[in-house]
Design a protein around this motif. Structure first.
Motif, PDB file in Angstrom:
ATOM      1  N   GLY A 289       0.840  -1.183   0.000  1.00  0.00           N
ATOM      2  CA  GLY A 289       0.000   0.000   0.000  1.00  0.00           C
ATOM      3  C   GLY A 289       0.879   1.237   0.000  1.00  0.00           C
ATOM      4  N   LYS A 290       0.761   2.079  -0.999  1.00  0.00           N
ATOM      5  CA  LYS A 290       1.603   3.272  -1.145  1.00  0.00           C
ATOM      6  C   LYS A 290       0.720   4.506  -1.049  1.00  0.00           C
ATOM      7  CE  LYS A 290       5.242   5.767  -2.331  1.00  0.00           C
ATOM      8  NZ  LYS A 290       6.379   5.958  -1.404  1.00  0.00           N
ATOM      9  N   TYR A 291       1.035   5.405  -0.101  1.00  0.00           N
ATOM     10  CA  TYR A 291       0.241   6.610   0.071  1.00  0.00           C
ATOM     11  C   TYR A 291       0.513   7.627  -1.042  1.00  0.00           C
ATOM     12  CZ  TYR A 291       0.976   4.711   4.801  1.00  0.00           C
ATOM     13  OH  TYR A 291       1.129   3.899   5.882  1.00  0.00           O
ATOM     14  N   ALA A 292      -0.445   8.513  -1.231  1.00  0.00           N
ATOM     15  CA  ALA A 292      -0.243   9.617  -2.166  1.00  0.00           C
ATOM     16  C   ALA A 292       0.739  10.638  -1.603  1.00  0.00           C
ATOM     17  CB  ALA A 292      -1.579  10.294  -2.466  1.00  0.00           C
ATOM     18  N   ILE A 293       0.736  10.799  -0.278  1.00  0.00           N
ATOM     19  CA  ILE A 293       1.558  11.801   0.391  1.00  0.00           C
ATOM     20  C   ILE A 293       2.226  11.156   1.609  1.00  0.00           C
ATOM     21  CG2 ILE A 293       1.509  13.974   1.694  1.00  0.00           C
ATOM     22  CD1 ILE A 293       1.059  14.403  -1.263  1.00  0.00           C
TER      23      ILE A 293
END
Length: 360
Positions: A289-293
């Motif tokens: 899971g990779k956050y936008a920020i």
């Protein structure tokens, strides 16, 4: 205002470097970003609603309130936050506290001078309306040596503002000289400053003095409107909140929605995963899971809808969905247990929604 007064005001603004660059220390002051939703009913405690804004309620008795992202707003604004009583508390608890606040991390206000002899002055401006006229309580808080918002070591400045006309947006301005007390200023990613709009305070929580810095007593200064939960007729709206260095309120700093959203996502993000996944056993799959920020601190991850797992073109059922290990400020590992029994196939996790919460 006369021409001479206008020129004098402009000179002061220029002297204080209030024109140019980012002025507003408040995030989502125009109440546009609402990742958690736009309507929250049956509220009677502490919760975040519109991004970066927290409503805190303690010893609420029978009182219940709701929070909405309203389209009722003054000129130049699209939205406001509306707080309204939906179930009245006819006998206010002596220790009732209810306030609408935003906490500011030290990295975002490290340039603001306080706890020094030449402390800055800050000016808060906002648009507000209510069915009730009269005085309302406001507080500014400063963390002392990493004290949290409600700690007695935190420094507080109480004051009031006045709503003159019922059910009409009015612009208010509050100017406060910052604390010169020789305390330790927070300049990291934890709580450093907070603004609080008080809406409820029982008899034990409404006696703080006004107009001077002191130790936090978790109490408001006295005002005419400290019982919003006293009647289901009561409501309170706010938008256009701006806090800036200097003694003059400048026009509200409108930022693009995309920029405001990104600022909010440092603290809270609602997003989806689309990740190639790897089997670690016959039934357990791990995906990224990779956050936008990048987050302010390691967040808490919650899944709001289940993901879909694809394995070799099929979609096996998912029996559990957790986080593998500790989430970091840049991402996390989703751990999916499924009915799949062949780990030689390629896998893909997608479609589900998660939240990453790193609020102060």
């Amino acid at each position: 205002m006369t021409k001479a007064a206008e020129l004098a005001k402009m000179g002061e603004v220029l002297t204080n470097s209030q024109i140019g660059g980012r002025r507003n220390l408040i995030i989502n002051g125009a109440m546009q970003v609402a990742q958690r939703g736009t309507s929250f009913t049956s509220q009677n405690a502490v919760a975040y609603h519109l991004d970066r804004w927290e409503t805190s309620g303690f010893n609420m008795g029978d009182g219940v309130y709701r929070v909405d992202q309203s389209t009722d707003a003054p000129a130049d604004f699209m939205n406001s936050t509306k707080i309204a009583c939906t179930t009245a508390d006819t006998s206010q608890d002596a220790n009732n506290q209810m306030y609408f606040q935003q906490q500011i991390e030290g990295l975002n206000c490290s340039h603001v001078n306080f706890f020094v002899s030449n402390a800055d002055t800050i000016t808060l401006s906002f648009h507000v309306k209510s069915n009730r006229t009269g005085t309302y309580s406001f507080a500014l808080k400063l963390s002392d040596n990493a004290s949290v918002e409600n700690n007695t070591s935190t420094r507080i400045y109480n004051t009031t503002y006045t709503i003159s006309v019922a059910n009409t947006f009015e612009k208010k301005t509050i100017t406060i000289p910052l604390d010169t007390n020789g305390s330790t200023k927070v300049t990291n990613n934890t709580f450093s400053m907070a603004i609080q709009f008080w809406l409820g305070a029982g008899s034990n929580r409404d006696g703080d003095g006004a107009g001077a810095w002191g130790a936090n007593g978790n109490a408001a200064t006295a005002s005419a409107n400290l019982d919003i939960l006293g009647s289901t007729d009561n409501n309170w709206y706010i938008t256009g909140v701006q806090m800036e260095i200097g003694s003059q309120a400048t026009p509200f700093e409108h930022r693009s929605f995309g920029e405001e959203l990104a600022l909010c996502q440092r603290y809270f993000e609602a997003s989806t995963i689309s990740s190639v996944a790897a089997f670690v056993t016959d039934t357990i799959v791990l995906g990224n899971g990779k956050y936008a920020i990048t987050k302010r601190a390691n967040p808490t991850i919650a899944y709001t809808t289940n993901f879909t797992l694809y394995v070799g073109g099929a979609a096996p059922s998912i029996s559990s969905l957790t986080v593998d290990g500790t989430p970091t400020t840049s991402g996390f590992i989703a751990r999916c247990t499924s009915s799949a029994s062949n780990n030689s196939e390629a896998a893909l996790i997608q479609n589900g929604v998660y939240t990453a919460d790193s609020e102060l």
